[in-house]
Design a protein around this motif. Structure first.
Motif, short mmCIF file in Angstrom:
data_model
loop_
_atom_site.label_atom_id
_atom_site.label_comp_id
_atom_site.label_asym_id
_atom_site.label_seq_id
_atom_site.Cartn_x
_atom_site.Cartn_y
_atom_site.Cartn_z
N UNK A 1 50.51 57.50 33.40
CA UNK A 1 50.19 57.41 34.82
C UNK A 1 48.90 56.64 35.01
N UNK A 2 48.94 55.58 35.78
CA UNK A 2 47.72 54.81 36.01
C UNK A 2 46.94 55.43 37.16
N UNK A 3 45.70 55.78 36.87
CA UNK A 3 44.84 56.46 37.85
C UNK A 3 44.16 55.42 38.75
N UNK A 4 44.20 55.64 40.07
CA UNK A 4 43.47 54.77 41.00
C UNK A 4 42.10 55.38 41.28
N UNK B 1 38.27 54.32 24.27
CA UNK B 1 39.20 53.30 23.79
C UNK B 1 40.33 52.97 24.75
N UNK B 2 40.21 53.41 26.02
CA UNK B 2 41.27 53.14 27.00
C UNK B 2 41.09 51.82 27.73
N UNK C 1 48.71 43.75 24.54
CA UNK C 1 50.05 44.33 24.76
C UNK C 1 50.33 44.51 26.25
N UNK C 2 49.36 45.10 26.98
CA UNK C 2 49.59 45.40 28.40
C UNK C 2 49.86 44.13 29.19
N UNK C 3 49.17 43.04 28.85
CA UNK C 3 49.32 41.79 29.59
C UNK C 3 50.47 40.93 29.10
N UNK C 4 50.97 41.23 27.87
CA UNK C 4 51.95 40.34 27.26
C UNK C 4 51.29 39.02 26.91
N UNK D 1 50.42 46.03 36.52
CA UNK D 1 50.05 46.83 35.33
C UNK D 1 50.21 48.33 35.49
N UNK D 2 50.74 48.80 36.63
CA UNK D 2 50.95 50.24 36.80
C UNK D 2 51.80 50.79 35.66
N UNK D 3 51.34 51.88 35.06
CA UNK D 3 52.09 52.48 33.96
C UNK D 3 51.72 51.92 32.60
N UNK D 4 50.99 50.80 32.59
CA UNK D 4 50.64 50.16 31.31
C UNK D 4 49.18 50.35 30.94
N UNK D 5 48.36 50.76 31.92
CA UNK D 5 46.92 50.90 31.65
C UNK D 5 46.45 52.26 32.19
#
Ligand code: TXA
Ligand code: MG
Length: 343
Positions: free
Chosen positions: A2-5, A22-23, A50-53, A158-162
């Motif tokens: 879950x990506x926190x806002x 390390x996040x 990875x997150x950005x491809x 990037x929601x869900x990836x970071x």
């Protein structure tokens, strides 16, 4: 995940803790939003890629928040750097140095050099100070998409990836930092941005543009690895029209009528001076041509808005290349895959 806002300054310590552990946290800067991680933690950095491809040979920029942080990261500081730092840091300028061995090779895409920037945005400055770490941060978009200038666009990509996104409102420069290589014989601009060639020339004297930037047809390999990739592309095909205003308006309107006959959904990217002249359903003005800073600030968001509207073809004006205009046209021409109609 879950990506926190995080939308309140008081909660910034949550973002700092994530980074220290390390996040990955997307953070606002004055140019565009960045996807930040501890630059000295190889595992964290590999998660950015990875997150950005993002291809692993495309190095990241390290962000610092005071000049003391620079010394351990670089082999030495040339006089030209001292001058530029004095005039333009903090701000939208990235400098390339010979790297020290402290910076992991994976952050540098295997190069012997390292890119460093001292951003002026207070939020990323606070995070760097709270963590005490240099933060590696590429633009916080999926690789190939236009860079995000607000938190909503970061969320879309990037929601869900970071781990988290810090919402700090609009990035007001709107195009990524100018990159200057200080390891070559003559300081060289590898990517045009908010700090213009004229501003750099005034301080340094000698400065040249990477030859790969100057010619569309050039087979010269750009010195900033990232400049070789397709970039800034919305889903729509972007086609730039160059010529006198009257000719451009006429040619675009003809194309719009043709698209209409074939049920192609098309839009126009223009300025305030011409926006009333087009017969299109979707017209986005980037602002007045007398305010190139506005045009830069609005460019990436406009390209992304055309995707929201499911536009298939975008016909764009060519903007002045004076000052920040050189960065505007560099990004726009890349988004068009260098598809230019001279009329
Ligand atoms: O404004 C900016 O610079 C934003 C914000 C977030 O700071 N960052 C940004 O990062 O645009 P990114 O990763 O999207 O673009 C960095 C560019 C790439 O073209 C990369 O190839 C180049 O910098 N670069 C990084 N290290 C380099 C090096 N050692 N030598 C040459 N080019 C380098
Ligand atoms: Mg980028």
């Amino acid at each position: 995940m879950n990506t926190l806002m995080i939308d309140e300054q008081e909660k910034l310590h949550i973002a700092a803790d994530i980074l220290k552990n390390g996040g990955l946290v997307a953070v606002p800067t004055e140019t565009v939003y960045g996807l930040a991680a501890n630059a000295l933690d190889e595992h964290a950095v590999s998660n950015i890629y990875k997150a950005k491809g993002r291809p692993s040979d495309n190095p990241l920029i390290l962000h610092i928040a005071d000049l003391e942080m620079l010394k351990p990261l670089v082999a030495h500081i040339p006089d030209s750097a001292t001058l530029l730092m004095k005039h333009f840091w903090p701000g939208p300028l990235t400098l390339i140095f010979e790297s020290s061995s402290l910076v992991p090779l994976s952050v540098r895409g295997g190069l012997s050099t390292v890119a460093i920037r001292f951003p002026s945005h207070p939020t990323i400055q606070s995070l760097i100070k709270m963590t005490g770490l240099p933060l590696a941060a590429p633009s916080a978009n999926l690789s190939g998409k236009p860079s995000p200038t607000n938190a909503k666009r970061v969320f879309e990509d990037l929601n869900g990836k970071i781990d988290a996104i810090v919402d700090g409102g609009l990035s007001t420069v709107g195009v990524e930092s100018t990159i200057v290589d200080l390891t070559s014989e003559v300081p060289t601009i590898l990517r045009p941005g908010g700090i213009t060639e004229a501003m750099l020339h005034e301080v340094l004297g000698d400065i040249i543009m990477d030859p790969a930037l100057l010619s569309v047809e050039s087979n010269v390999k750009p010195k900033a690895p990232g400049m070789k990739y397709t970039h800034y592309s919305p889903n729509a095909d972007v086609i730039i029209y160059k010529g006198e205003d009257d000719n451009v308006v006429l040619a675009i309107n003809e194309q719009l009528s043709e698209d209409n006959l074939h049920n192609i959904c098309s839009g126009v990217l223009c300025d305030d001076e011409t926006k009333a002249l087009f017969n299109a359903e979707y017209i986005i003005s980037l602002g007045s041509r007398n305010h190139p800073d506005d045009i830069a600030m609005n460019l990436f968001e406009a390209l992304r808005s055309f995707d929201d509207l499911h536009v298939q073809k975008v016909y764009s004006l060519s903007f002045s290349t004076e000052g920040v205009g050189s960065a505007i046209m560099n990004r726009l021409e890349k988004s068009a895959g260098h598809h230019i109609n001279y009329v």
